[in-house]
Design a protein around this motif. Sequence first.
Motif, PDB file in Angstrom:
ATOM      1  N   UNK A  37     -34.663 -80.592 -60.919  1.00 50.71           N
ATOM      2  CA  UNK A  37     -35.683 -79.828 -61.640  1.00 50.71           C
ATOM      3  C   UNK A  37     -36.902 -79.555 -60.764  1.00 50.71           C
ATOM      4  N   UNK A  38     -37.346 -80.549 -59.994  1.00 55.78           N
ATOM      5  CA  UNK A  38     -38.520 -80.373 -59.130  1.00 55.78           C
ATOM      6  C   UNK A  38     -38.262 -79.326 -58.066  1.00 55.78           C
ATOM      7  N   UNK A  39     -37.066 -79.359 -57.517  1.00 59.72           N
ATOM      8  CA  UNK A  39     -36.707 -78.445 -56.446  1.00 59.72           C
ATOM      9  C   UNK A  39     -36.796 -76.992 -56.917  1.00 59.72           C
ATOM     10  N   UNK A  40     -36.193 -76.685 -58.061  1.00 55.52           N
ATOM     11  CA  UNK A  40     -36.192 -75.308 -58.548  1.00 55.52           C
ATOM     12  C   UNK A  40     -37.556 -74.890 -59.088  1.00 55.52           C
ATOM     13  N   UNK A  41     -38.303 -75.818 -59.662  1.00 61.39           N
ATOM     14  CA  UNK A  41     -39.636 -75.482 -60.167  1.00 61.39           C
ATOM     15  C   UNK A  41     -40.562 -75.095 -59.016  1.00 61.39           C
ATOM     16  N   UNK A  42     -40.560 -75.878 -57.943  1.00 63.00           N
ATOM     17  CA  UNK A  42     -41.414 -75.567 -56.789  1.00 63.00           C
ATOM     18  C   UNK A  42     -40.932 -74.287 -56.106  1.00 63.00           C
ATOM     19  N   UNK A  43     -39.623 -74.065 -56.071  1.00 64.10           N
ATOM     20  CA  UNK A  43     -39.091 -72.812 -55.530  1.00 64.10           C
ATOM     21  C   UNK A  43     -39.639 -71.620 -56.316  1.00 64.10           C
ATOM     22  N   UNK A  75     -44.951 -82.248 -57.064  1.00 60.99           N
ATOM     23  CA  UNK A  75     -44.513 -82.799 -55.772  1.00 60.99           C
ATOM     24  C   UNK A  75     -44.869 -84.279 -55.657  1.00 60.99           C
ATOM     25  N   UNK A  76     -46.031 -84.661 -56.172  1.00 61.70           N
ATOM     26  CA  UNK A  76     -46.404 -86.075 -56.102  1.00 61.70           C
ATOM     27  C   UNK A  76     -45.503 -86.940 -56.985  1.00 61.70           C
ATOM     28  N   UNK A  77     -45.090 -86.426 -58.141  1.00 61.21           N
ATOM     29  CA  UNK A  77     -44.125 -87.154 -58.975  1.00 61.21           C
ATOM     30  C   UNK A  77     -42.804 -87.306 -58.226  1.00 61.21           C
ATOM     31  N   UNK A  78     -42.414 -86.248 -57.535  1.00 60.92           N
ATOM     32  CA  UNK A  78     -41.177 -86.286 -56.751  1.00 60.92           C
ATOM     33  C   UNK A  78     -41.297 -87.334 -55.639  1.00 60.92           C
ATOM     34  N   UNK A  79     -42.425 -87.321 -54.957  1.00 58.72           N
ATOM     35  CA  UNK A  79     -42.620 -88.267 -53.858  1.00 58.72           C
ATOM     36  C   UNK A  79     -42.593 -89.704 -54.361  1.00 58.72           C
ATOM     37  N   UNK A  80     -43.187 -89.943 -55.510  1.00 55.88           N
ATOM     38  CA  UNK A  80     -43.213 -91.301 -56.068  1.00 55.88           C
ATOM     39  C   UNK A  80     -41.801 -91.811 -56.329  1.00 55.88           C
ATOM     40  N   UNK A  81     -40.915 -90.922 -56.780  1.00 60.61           N
ATOM     41  CA  UNK A  81     -39.541 -91.321 -57.094  1.00 60.61           C
ATOM     42  C   UNK A  81     -38.697 -91.520 -55.844  1.00 60.61           C
ATOM     43  N   UNK A 115     -39.231 -94.018 -50.561  1.00 59.45           N
ATOM     44  CA  UNK A 115     -38.566 -94.754 -49.490  1.00 59.45           C
ATOM     45  C   UNK A 115     -37.373 -93.990 -48.908  1.00 59.45           C
ATOM     46  N   UNK A 116     -37.207 -92.748 -49.313  1.00 61.93           N
ATOM     47  CA  UNK A 116     -36.055 -91.953 -48.851  1.00 61.93           C
ATOM     48  C   UNK A 116     -36.571 -90.732 -48.104  1.00 61.93           C
ATOM     49  N   UNK A 117     -36.986 -90.962 -46.876  1.00 57.46           N
ATOM     50  CA  UNK A 117     -37.665 -89.930 -46.094  1.00 57.46           C
ATOM     51  C   UNK A 117     -36.766 -88.725 -45.844  1.00 57.46           C
ATOM     52  N   UNK A 118     -35.470 -88.951 -45.666  1.00 55.29           N
ATOM     53  CA  UNK A 118     -34.543 -87.846 -45.409  1.00 55.29           C
ATOM     54  C   UNK A 118     -34.503 -86.880 -46.588  1.00 55.29           C
ATOM     55  N   UNK A 119     -34.599 -87.409 -47.814  1.00 52.39           N
ATOM     56  CA  UNK A 119     -34.605 -86.550 -48.995  1.00 52.39           C
ATOM     57  C   UNK A 119     -35.921 -85.788 -49.123  1.00 52.39           C
TER      58      UNK A 119
END
Length: 292
Positions: A62-68, A121-127, A130-134
């Motif tokens: 959802x975050x990916x498509x919303x920011x797109x 984006x900050x909500x996404x980062x919080x989740x 620890x997964x820098x590649x994602x």
Amino acid sequence: MWGKILGTGFGFLFGKWLGAALGFYLGHLFDKSLKQDFDKAGGFQGFFSGDDLNERQALFFSSCFAVMGHIAKSNGRVSEVHIRAASAFMDEMALHGDDRKEAQSAFNSGKQSDFSIKEAVEDFKEAFARRYDLLQLFLEIQIQMAFSDGHLSSKELELLKLVSKFLGIGNKHFNFVLKRYQAEFKFRQQRAQWQSQQQSRHSQSSFRQEREQSGNYRQNTAASTDVSKEHALAVLGLEQGASDKEIKRAYRKLMAQHHPDKLVSQGLPEHMMEVAKAKSQSIQAAYEVLKK
């Protein structure tokens, strides 16, 4: 392994070599039992409940498509090019039915005037902290959307920098990722053009035409190869003059970062595995050009 090590150590302390042998055997049984329990729990992925993994995958989606959607409307209106790019992205992911409707709904939510890119984006980062590649793949997907018409507007570039900042990615690395994607975009175009030329050449039935064009073809192929090498190096994030060792190191690092199975286990939705595969294929193709 630790069961054997500790068992052998304690066994030696209490019974010298006989105790060490017995401790090693008991440690082996402990390790075996522990591994079985670990595997039943789902390995490292078992540290996360199924619900938690599903929630993270849904958030990525959802975050990916919303920011797109937000980036697509950065110039005031969503162009036909961006709509086609979003649709092509959904096609690449094989989204149909309810999944496609959810993607379209998220994309449309990002176009609304009250959409907060900072909060999303900050909500996404919080989740995915620890997964820098994602985090980096998320940024690359947004760059792909912004670059869908072949160039970046000042508004799109400004938003991409904000996304990078909110993800905790420094400006220097953002520029590195942006340059890599631009090279990847040109490299894919060049490969598609070369493959089209190959198909056209093979479809010619006249041997005389082949001979007449052979001189020009060799010149064009040589020029194309030179450009391919330049772009292939940039796809790996390297400059002209990079050594074989540097090329191999960059290739291995990028392939590890974009490995689809690893990313899915970290929370990448399975629908988006095709995105990771496409990036891995570009990296592999660039490496193959440089090996030649």
